[in-house]
Scaffold this motif. Sequence first.
Motif, PDB file in Angstrom:
ATOM      1  N   PRO A   1       0.875  -1.092  -0.089  1.00 15.31           N
ATOM      2  CA  PRO A   1      -0.037  -0.213  -0.100  1.00 15.31           C
ATOM      3  C   PRO A   1       0.758   1.390  -0.022  1.00 15.31           C
ATOM      4  O   PRO A   1       1.855   1.386   0.402  1.00 15.31           O
ATOM      5  CB  PRO A   1      -0.660  -0.146   1.396  1.00 15.31           C
ATOM      6  CG  PRO A   1       0.072  -0.841   2.336  1.00 15.31           C
ATOM      7  CD  PRO A   1       0.855  -1.866   1.277  1.00 15.31           C
ATOM      8  N   ARG A   2       0.177   2.206  -0.464  1.00 17.07           N
ATOM      9  CA  ARG A   2       0.814   3.810  -0.515  1.00 17.07           C
ATOM     10  C   ARG A   2       0.584   4.115   0.794  1.00 17.07           C
ATOM     11  O   ARG A   2      -0.461   4.560   1.460  1.00 17.07           O
ATOM     12  CB  ARG A   2       0.300   4.692  -1.578  1.00 17.07           C
ATOM     13  CG  ARG A   2       0.722   6.077  -1.492  1.00 17.07           C
ATOM     14  CD  ARG A   2       0.327   6.640  -2.708  1.00 17.07           C
ATOM     15  NE  ARG A   2       1.032   6.471  -3.873  1.00 17.07           N
ATOM     16  CZ  ARG A   2       0.330   5.576  -4.917  1.00 17.07           C
ATOM     17  NH1 ARG A   2      -0.955   5.342  -4.754  1.00 17.07           N
ATOM     18  NH2 ARG A   2       0.835   5.468  -6.010  1.00 17.07           N
ATOM     19  N   ASP A   3       1.713   4.521   1.544  1.00 14.11           N
ATOM     20  CA  ASP A   3       1.530   5.128   2.771  1.00 14.11           C
ATOM     21  C   ASP A   3       1.695   6.658   2.881  1.00 14.11           C
ATOM     22  O   ASP A   3       1.720   7.248   1.941  1.00 14.11           O
ATOM     23  CB  ASP A   3       2.798   4.525   3.820  1.00 14.11           C
ATOM     24  CG  ASP A   3       2.594   4.530   5.273  1.00 14.11           C
ATOM     25  OD1 ASP A   3       1.652   5.126   5.702  1.00 14.11           O
ATOM     26  OD2 ASP A   3       3.371   3.805   5.975  1.00 14.11           O
ATOM     27  N   LEU A   4       1.545   7.087   4.062  1.00 17.65           N
ATOM     28  CA  LEU A   4       1.299   8.614   4.253  1.00 17.65           C
ATOM     29  C   LEU A   4       2.296   8.993   5.333  1.00 17.65           C
ATOM     30  O   LEU A   4       1.962   9.175   6.454  1.00 17.65           O
ATOM     31  CB  LEU A   4      -0.102   9.194   4.680  1.00 17.65           C
ATOM     32  CG  LEU A   4      -0.399  10.484   4.571  1.00 17.65           C
ATOM     33  CD1 LEU A   4      -0.229  11.156   3.480  1.00 17.65           C
ATOM     34  CD2 LEU A   4      -1.718  10.723   5.206  1.00 17.65           C
ATOM     35  N   PRO A   5       3.598   9.346   5.227  1.00 19.22           N
ATOM     36  CA  PRO A   5       4.635   9.420   6.128  1.00 19.22           C
ATOM     37  C   PRO A   5       4.647  10.899   6.475  1.00 19.22           C
ATOM     38  O   PRO A   5       5.242  11.794   6.036  1.00 19.22           O
ATOM     39  CB  PRO A   5       6.099   9.268   5.442  1.00 19.22           C
ATOM     40  CG  PRO A   5       5.665   9.700   3.771  1.00 19.22           C
ATOM     41  CD  PRO A   5       4.132   9.248   3.680  1.00 19.22           C
ATOM     42  N   VAL A   6       3.859  11.296   7.493  1.00 19.53           N
ATOM     43  CA  VAL A   6       3.714  12.688   8.010  1.00 19.53           C
ATOM     44  C   VAL A   6       3.841  12.421   9.840  1.00 19.53           C
ATOM     45  O   VAL A   6       3.513  11.222  10.062  1.00 19.53           O
ATOM     46  CB  VAL A   6       2.388  13.343   7.599  1.00 19.53           C
ATOM     47  CG1 VAL A   6       2.032  13.384   6.222  1.00 19.53           C
ATOM     48  CG2 VAL A   6       1.115  12.453   8.147  1.00 19.53           C
ATOM     49  N   PRO A   7       4.042  13.688  10.345  1.00 25.70           N
ATOM     50  CA  PRO A   7       4.044  13.492  11.612  1.00 25.70           C
ATOM     51  C   PRO A   7       2.731  13.092  12.359  1.00 25.70           C
ATOM     52  O   PRO A   7       1.730  13.304  11.970  1.00 25.70           O
ATOM     53  CB  PRO A   7       4.265  15.097  11.892  1.00 25.70           C
ATOM     54  CG  PRO A   7       4.909  15.518  11.044  1.00 25.70           C
ATOM     55  CD  PRO A   7       4.354  14.945   9.770  1.00 25.70           C
ATOM     56  N   GLY A   8       3.017  12.144  13.217  1.00 28.30           N
ATOM     57  CA  GLY A   8       1.951  11.465  14.208  1.00 28.30           C
ATOM     58  C   GLY A   8       1.578  10.158  13.384  1.00 28.30           C
ATOM     59  O   GLY A   8       0.562   9.552  13.890  1.00 28.30           O
ATOM     60  N   ARG A   9       2.019   9.667  12.285  1.00 25.09           N
ATOM     61  CA  ARG A   9       1.795   8.474  11.511  1.00 25.09           C
ATOM     62  C   ARG A   9       1.850   7.210  12.646  1.00 25.09           C
ATOM     63  O   ARG A   9       1.221   6.199  12.242  1.00 25.09           O
ATOM     64  CB  ARG A   9       2.425   8.187  10.369  1.00 25.09           C
ATOM     65  CG  ARG A   9       2.443   7.006   9.606  1.00 25.09           C
ATOM     66  CD  ARG A   9       0.953   6.857   8.997  1.00 25.09           C
ATOM     67  NE  ARG A   9       0.992   5.592   8.153  1.00 25.09           N
ATOM     68  CZ  ARG A   9       0.485   4.292   8.891  1.00 25.09           C
ATOM     69  NH1 ARG A   9       0.174   4.593  10.237  1.00 25.09           N
ATOM     70  NH2 ARG A   9       0.268   3.397   8.404  1.00 25.09           N
ATOM     71  N   GLU A  10       2.817   7.537  13.466  1.00 23.93           N
ATOM     72  CA  GLU A  10       2.814   6.438  14.520  1.00 23.93           C
ATOM     73  C   GLU A  10       1.710   6.213  15.411  1.00 23.93           C
ATOM     74  O   GLU A  10       1.717   4.645  16.232  1.00 23.93           O
ATOM     75  CB  GLU A  10       4.137   6.305  15.045  1.00 23.93           C
ATOM     76  CG  GLU A  10       4.154   7.392  16.401  1.00 23.93           C
ATOM     77  CD  GLU A  10       4.187   8.827  15.786  1.00 23.93           C
ATOM     78  OE1 GLU A  10       4.143   9.791  16.691  1.00 23.93           O
ATOM     79  OE2 GLU A  10       4.569   8.959  14.546  1.00 23.93           O
TER      80      GLU A  10
ATOM     81  N   MET B   1      -5.204   4.954  -0.195  1.00 22.88           N
ATOM     82  CA  MET B   1      -4.410   5.734  -1.453  1.00 22.88           C
ATOM     83  C   MET B   1      -3.809   4.861  -2.493  1.00 22.88           C
ATOM     84  O   MET B   1      -3.328   5.461  -3.097  1.00 22.88           O
ATOM     85  CB  MET B   1      -3.258   6.588  -0.693  1.00 22.88           C
ATOM     86  CG  MET B   1      -3.950   7.627   0.440  1.00 22.88           C
ATOM     87  SD  MET B   1      -2.703   8.395   1.296  1.00 22.88           S
ATOM     88  CE  MET B   1      -1.622   7.192   1.966  1.00 22.88           C
ATOM     89  N   GLY B   2      -4.462   3.765  -2.560  1.00 26.22           N
ATOM     90  CA  GLY B   2      -3.904   2.751  -3.470  1.00 26.22           C
ATOM     91  C   GLY B   2      -2.528   1.835  -3.340  1.00 26.22           C
ATOM     92  O   GLY B   2      -2.445   2.114  -2.028  1.00 26.22           O
ATOM     93  N   TYR B   3      -2.241   1.248  -4.151  1.00 27.65           N
ATOM     94  CA  TYR B   3      -1.025   0.218  -4.160  1.00 27.65           C
ATOM     95  C   TYR B   3       0.123   0.544  -5.075  1.00 27.65           C
ATOM     96  O   TYR B   3      -0.237   0.760  -6.150  1.00 27.65           O
ATOM     97  CB  TYR B   3      -1.560  -1.077  -4.280  1.00 27.65           C
ATOM     98  CG  TYR B   3      -3.054  -1.437  -3.172  1.00 27.65           C
ATOM     99  CD1 TYR B   3      -2.527  -1.980  -2.075  1.00 27.65           C
ATOM    100  CD2 TYR B   3      -4.112  -1.194  -3.392  1.00 27.65           C
ATOM    101  CE1 TYR B   3      -3.604  -2.217  -1.102  1.00 27.65           C
ATOM    102  CE2 TYR B   3      -5.099  -1.204  -2.535  1.00 27.65           C
ATOM    103  CZ  TYR B   3      -4.853  -1.973  -1.393  1.00 27.65           C
ATOM    104  OH  TYR B   3      -5.817  -1.821  -0.508  1.00 27.65           O
ATOM    105  N   LEU B   4       1.113   0.303  -4.390  1.00 25.06           N
ATOM    106  CA  LEU B   4       2.333   0.816  -5.333  1.00 25.06           C
ATOM    107  C   LEU B   4       2.893  -0.409  -6.417  1.00 25.06           C
ATOM    108  O   LEU B   4       3.245  -0.149  -7.480  1.00 25.06           O
ATOM    109  CB  LEU B   4       3.371   1.108  -4.340  1.00 25.06           C
ATOM    110  CG  LEU B   4       3.294   2.675  -3.689  1.00 25.06           C
ATOM    111  CD1 LEU B   4       4.453   2.455  -2.492  1.00 25.06           C
ATOM    112  CD2 LEU B   4       2.929   3.578  -4.417  1.00 25.06           C
TER     113      LEU B   4
END
Length: 478
Positions: free
Chosen positions: A241-250, A401-404
Amino acid sequence: MGKITGFMEIARQDPRSLPPDERIRSYHEFTLPLPDQELSRQGARCMDCGIPFCQTGCPVNNIIPDWNDLVYRGYWKDALETLHSTNNFPEFTGRICPAPCEAACVLNINNDPVTIKNIEHAIVDKGWEEGWIIPQIAPQKTGKRVAVVGSGPAGLAAAQQLARAGHQVVLFEKNDRIGGLLRYGIPDFKMEKQLIDRRMQQMRAEGVEFRTGQHVGVTLPAQSLLAEFDAILLTGGSEHPRDLPVPGRELEGIHFAMSFLPQQNRRNAGDSVPNQILATGKHVVVIGGGDTGSDCVGTSIRQGAASVTQFELMPRPPEKENKPLVWPNYPLKLRTSSSQEEGCNRDWSVATKAFKGSGGRVESLSAIRLEWKKDAQGQQAMSEVRGSEFEIKADLVLLAMGYLHPVHAGLLEQLGVSLDNRGNVLADTEQYQTSVPKVFSAGDMRRGQSLVVWAIREGRQAARAVDEFLMGCSELPR
């Protein structure tokens, strides 16, 4: 095809659905079929257009004018035979395909297109009701053994075609049930799972062996398949999957869609799901405006979410397409899914900047609005709108958000197949053969994230390629 003047005399009639406040009480399908007489009238709208663009708009090249005409004339069994000649599983596509065939319908240039998808759905459902769909057992066996890895629509279509060619087919699936994303990705309210089960019964009778709980490359070495089988077909899908690497993702409470959706399908099947991700009483934010995001919306609403908001990075599409410009291609225009009709707040041109929370759990989402303009190369480029930052309450965030590309670890690494520049398995659409001898690939694993109907097409074509590889020639259709 159809009635010569039917398209001028008869208006398009879509099937009705249960009202939203009634259908969200269960996970069952909610469309109400049209009576045969009305379906016959809808088939009559198929015009004698000369060049049936609907067939080229359909990835499996369904012979649409023929079965429209047969339904109009009441020859339902003949219509079913014509439909099955190009599509192994029209009960799947008739429910979940976005119907590019209807966009390509000649009548769509200046009128409402023929209800192709609904007629397809009705033909195959009648076929099952009447007992017309029976196993097609190969008259003689070839003695060749084929392993198909992945039981989504591409794997199922390929396995069925290869079994009908007389090969001994073993279908491997890592999950506990057959079906891939059809089973655990598509919600039951869009496609109930007994549809897969009855096809499995047909395929078992045709000679397909199903092995579940076999994760090739993880619990079963890929090399063992090379030693045991004359050919291997990889149809494992695109699951990275497409990830969203922004602050707080954890923070807890932020999940990929495919962590959320399968759990509810398992629960619907009667399984116990410990620590299930639930939207009950929560403010849900779905990031991604496609079909998977819509499935998250519908499931969240049925679980009793306090609110559901869906963000899309791209700008809001136009209400209607410019038909003279885009026909017969599938147009970009505003579409509202049945799930979105049920109570979803939609917002476009939104980028997520951060997740915030306390105690290790997400509580809110910070976002900013975007402006889209064409750059010097004529491509759409986004920029953030200064001062447009906003924050929204979020107890549960679902990333859709889709898949890579397919997962590389395990199966693909062990086999050593070459990848294309997008990370998919490298194989063409003629031979479907990978860089490793006797190993083939089809479906999303080869082409990238796509539609069920494209997966069925590739599964059928790859089956013919495998048959040719094993026997020197093939009578299977492409």
